[in-house]
Design an enzyme around this catalytic site. Structure first.
Site, short mmCIF file in Angstrom:
data_model
loop_
_atom_site.label_atom_id
_atom_site.label_comp_id
_atom_site.label_asym_id
_atom_site.label_seq_id
_atom_site.Cartn_x
_atom_site.Cartn_y
_atom_site.Cartn_z
N ARG A 181 -2.45 23.12 12.66
CA ARG A 181 -2.46 21.52 13.38
C ARG A 181 -2.03 20.86 12.89
NH1 ARG A 181 -4.15 18.46 15.99
NH2 ARG A 181 -5.08 20.67 17.34
N GLU A 197 5.68 -16.95 3.82
CA GLU A 197 4.35 -18.19 5.13
C GLU A 197 3.87 -18.80 5.08
OE1 GLU A 197 -0.02 -16.13 5.12
OE2 GLU A 197 1.04 -14.58 5.45
N ASP A 203 2.99 -17.46 10.74
CA ASP A 203 1.83 -17.40 11.16
C ASP A 203 0.77 -17.62 11.50
OD1 ASP A 203 0.91 -14.44 9.83
OD2 ASP A 203 -1.22 -15.82 8.91
#
Length: 283
Positions: free
Chosen positions: A104, A201, A223
């Site tokens: 798993r 930014e 942005d």
């Protein structure tokens, strides 16, 4: 096929050991211990149940080896290669207890990382014919950043920062806290090492104008701009700065954004929204 040097096992072991400890719990694999004779041998195949780009084979192999070093692992399709439905990615031979107890964890890592690589490849395909590069962000699963960013590389993408200490990325909240574009750039220029790159930014063309006038940044993150505004931003920068576009970068939008001439397109979705590639282990 996208090839990259594997990560050192020393880096991967703590992640895999933590996952194995979580899965084995306090008493170990009681199902296998009760149901399967101690000396039972296994011949198993890890198969893809869908098409995609493979990642996580190195991690999956480590999971089997950590549980039982006697398990022999033969990787058939390596990280960075494409697979189709029913393709065998890995073959295993050895103690059945070791294979079953690690199954798993190995599948969780391989499926998750292959999903990231597959989604990244879909983004990259949409940039063909342009100079734009697809890059990830720090929107990663806590504790798994190094392998998730490696999966982005396997998909043909590029890596952004690994941590806050890699580079200076001035975001909107830094600008607000510092008092504006000019004050924050001046503070960084006064204090940052000359060895550190600076990205800032901006949300508007007015902010970009301030950055271009003040200087001090190497990269500008554009942005949440629409395509028309991005086109104007590229023209304003005139090649003086590296430009990165970000914000709601879906696979459907990437092609038109790449075409405007930005250098990078960053997408948090590569790591936070990738669908796990379905894999299975068959005896």
């Amino acid at each position: 096929m996208t090839t990259h040097a594997p990560l050192p096992d020393l880096v991967l072991e703590p992640l895999v050991r933590a996952a194995l400890a979580e899965d084995l719990g306090g008493s170990g694999d009681i199902t296998t211990r009760c149901a399967v004779p101690p000396g039972a041998k296994a011949n198993a195949s890890l198969r893809a149940r869908g098409a995609g780009v493979v990642s996580g084979m190195q991690v999956a192999e480590l999971a089997f080896r950590l549980v039982d070093p006697a398990v022999e692992v033969d990787v058939k399709i390596p990280d960075g290669a494409r697979c189709g439905p029913s393709d065998v990615l890995m073959e295993l031979q050895g103690p059945a207890h070791g294979v079953l107890s690690a199954e798993r964890v190995a599948l969780n890592f391989a499926g998750r990382l292959s999903g990231i690589a597959t989604l990244t490849a879909q983004y990259v395909e949409r940039t063909h014919g342009t100079a734009a590069r697809i890059t990830c962000t720090r929107k990663t699963t806590p504790g798994l950043r190094v392998v998730e960013k490696q999966a982005v590389l396997h998909g043909g993408g590029y890596n952004h920062r690994f941590s806050l200490s890699d580079a200076i990325l001035i975001k909107d909240n830094h600008i607000a806290a510092a008092g504006g574009i000019v004050p924050v750039l001046r503070a960084v220029k006064a204090q940052a090492s000359h060895m550190v790159r600076v990205e800032i930014e901006v949300d508007t063309l007015e902010q970009l104008t301030e950055v271009l006038a003040e200087g001090g940044a190497d990269v500008v993150l554009l942005d949440n701009m629409d395509t028309a505004t991005l086109t104007e931003a590229v023209a304003m920068a005139g090649g003086r700065l590296v430009l990165e576009a970000s914000g709601t970068m879906t696979p459907e939008r990437v092609a038109e954004v790449a075409a405007v001439g930005v250098d990078y397109i960053s997408a948090g979705a590569l790591t936070h929204s990738a669908r796990t590639l379905d894999l299975g282990l068959d005896f």
